[in-house]
Scaffold this motif. Structure first.
Motif: not given
Length: 639
Positions: A201-213, A271-282
């Protein structure tokens, strides 16, 4: 000035769901508004048909019986709520009149929780809402309504195993591997390789998710030469990401993946893209969770070609039990599902063993489960108890026929042992020549036990009376059952021996209502819940159904329920015994899961006071049913 009453209420509520899911300040708001209701035994809190009021309830002390009123105006116990149990949730969930009657089963104190305050502080709390839906489903179960509508839990809890799994909160990866948006693809790929993962997961400086590779992106965009390996991750990442809250259900996660055609869902704080990433469901996480669904487990069992695969499938059932208990799914539902899985495992083990035999079976046979599996009460791994009955053959063929089935039994019991079912220490298994016989030999054996009872005969017959055909010719089992009941007509003495055996473990409480502990060195100071609490109920139920010639019901709680039906005068006692057995079985199972053992021996000191009180409450029906046996079978002078 502090409100000491509210603090005491608060101290109690915080130990039980759903209140243990609330913040302290929210719980205190509720505690200050709680109504404290005192009830004498027999007092009614609400009746079927009453308009819903503005409270739901939790038992503080005592017990509240929830009763269904039949068209004939007969009240039947559906459930008994103990300390810490929530009931009367219909006004909160369904906003309609009560369908059950709540009566104090003993002197009780009940907390009335104001619905308006509760809804205010729990707004949007999915965990709380999920618990209350389950509590509503468990307490509002009405078998008569179920027959009319074809539903068990109405519209509030799905009525099949697949839906129950979908209702669970999804298990996702809690610490996902990330990279900064300024990273190069080479750095990101190195991280993925080192952590052996298929996405980052690609995150910004605030640990918000901005993309996935994903691996697929690297293959399609780097390996093909579209971008150099040093390219910034922003050039090849998929964006924007799809996000969700941490409390999403399996069904929600699966739907979002299908809707957006993705295999990964980012879990963020709000639950939004504007908050900190805490996990990933695959997608894999979803499949693993669905893999603990009974229907999926049963399919795995039926497809298994090796014992190892059967063991993996049966271990999934253990996880299933734990999940269902945490969700307060009724024990009777859990027992039926696990019994079906246990039988399926045994059937497949027999089928695999038959393929290893040099020839097909020489005559029809039946594999009998006895003991807890025969009663369909086996939840955790226990030791094996089984037997084989085969069709009669000529005397000169008997030895060879028996030898075939003994060899088959050795293969099956070996497989069951590898799966997790220990060998029986007393060798009560089909691989023992004593438990592998023709139908005529078995008839003779049971007839001998019944007509010539002694301590050994009673010990063996009491175990074998709980047999159940798992595989093979069921007509053999039916024939054997008929023979047994014919023999019972000829021996009143046998019932006295069975009765004496049923009384060998008196009340689990000693003087001053203290628990009776084991005295031998190995289990010193431990409480044996199996022999001191469960077996007295098992033995009593068996004796009573045999004396009433009730066929086809082996499960202990179902035996008591049938007795309640045919003996209305003792209905309350039998229903109490049925409830106590289920409560004790649930307690034993939870202890076994907690300590990774059978749950048979319990360290009472490790239990909370409330847990100890719940246990003691289950012991009252034991002493009452044993007194009934003494009178009915005239056992006072036969001890």
């Amino acid at each position: 000035m502090k409100n000491s009453i509210a603090e005491r209420v608060n101290d109690f509520l915080k130990n039980y769901p759903p209140f243990n899911l609330l913040k302290n300040e929210d719980l205190l708001k509720i505690s200050t508004q709680v109504s404290i209701i005192y009830l004498e035994k027999g007092d009614t809190l609400f009746k079927k048909g009453d308009s819903f009021n503005h409270h739901f309830y939790m038992v503080r002390n005592g017990g509240i019986a929830l009763l269904h009123t039949t068209p004939n105006n007969i009240q039947e116990i559906i459930n008994i709520s103990d300390a810490g149990d929530v009931f009367g949730v219909r006004p909160l969930i369904a906003k309609e009149d009560y369908r059950l009657t709540a009566v104090a089963n003993e002197e009780s104190i009940v907390y009335g929780i104001p619905i308006n305050i509760f809804e205010t502080v729990t707004n949007n709390n999915a965990e709380v809402y999920k618990f209350l839906i389950t509590a509503f489903a468990t307490n509002s179960y009405d078998p008569y309504t179920a027959e009319e509508t074809g539903k068990i839990f109405g519209d509030y809890l799905p009525n099949n195993s697949q839906d129950i799994v979908n209702f669970q909160t999804a298990n996702y990866t809690k610490k996902p591997i990330t990279c900064k948006i300024s990273s190069s693809l080479k750095d990101a790929a190195t991280k993925m390789s080192n952590n052996k993962i298929g996405c980052i997961i690609v995150v910004d400086d605030h640990k918000n998710p901005v993309g996935i590779i994903t691996n697929s992106d690297i293959k399609n965009k780097i390996a093909t030469g579209l971008f150099p390996i040093e390219t910034p991750v922003s050039n090849i990442m998929n964006a924007p990401v799809i996000t969700s809250k941490k409390d999403l259900t399996v069904a929600d996660g699966q739907l979002q993946m299908i809707k957006h055609n993705i295999g990964h869902l980012c879990i963020t704080k709000d639950g939004t893209v504007n908050s900190k990433l805490i996990g990933v469901l695959t997608h894999h996480d979803v499949l693993v969770t669905l893999g603990n669904n009974p229907s999926v487990i049963l399919k795995e069992i039926k497809r298994a070609k090796r014992t190892k695969k059967l063991r993996v499938a049966r271990l999934k059932a253990k996880t299933l039990i734990k999940s269902y208990l945490e969700q307060n799914i009724p024990l009777s539902h859990i027992v039926k599902l696990i019994s079906q899985i246990n039988d399926a495992v045994t059937i497949r083990a027999i089928e695999i063993a038959l393929k290893k035999m040099p020839t097909p079976p020489p005559v029809p046979f039946s594999w009998m489960a006895i003991g807890s599996q025969g009663r369909k009460e086996q939840l955790l791994f226990t030791d094996q108890d089984n037997a084989i009955v085969f069709q009669d053959v000529d005397e000169d063929q008997y030895e060879d026929t028996q030898a075939y089935f003994l060899e088959l039994a050795k293969l099956v019991t070996k497989s069951l042992n590898k799966i997790g079912f220990e060998y029986c220490e007393a060798d009560m298994m089909a691989s023992n020549i004593e438990w592998c016989k023709s139908i005529s030999e078995w008839k003779s054996q049971f007839s001998s036990w019944i007509l010539n009872p002694d301590d050994k005969a009673i010990l063996l017959s009491s175990i074998f009376f709980d047999f159940n055909s798992v595989y093979g010719d069921k007509d053999l089992i039916e024939d054997l059952s008929n023979s047994i009941y014919n023999a019972l007509d000829e021996s009143a003495l046998f019932f006295k021996f069975l009765g004496r055996d049923a009384l060998k473990n008196p009340s689990p409480l000693g003087l001053f209502k203290q628990f009776v502990f084991e005295k031998n060195d190995e289990e010193k100071d431990l409480f044996n819940i199996k022999s001191r609490a469960l077996m007295p109920l098992i033995d009593a139920a068996r004796l009573l159904v045999l004396s009433k010639k009730i066929k086809g019901i082996n499960n202990t709680s179902e035996r008591f329920e049938k007795l309640a039906e045919i003996e209305p005068n003792n209905k309350e006692l039998y229903e109490s015994c049925s409830y106590a057995f289920k409560a004790l079985s649930k307690f034993k199972t939870k202890q076994g899961l907690l300590h990774n053992n059978s749950g048979k021996f319990i360290k009472i000191e490790s239990l909370s006071k409330e847990e100890q009180l719940k246990l003691k409450r289950c012991f009252k029906p034991i002493s009452e049913i044993q007194e009934t046996l003494k009178l009915r079978f005239d056992l006072k002078n036969f001890m």
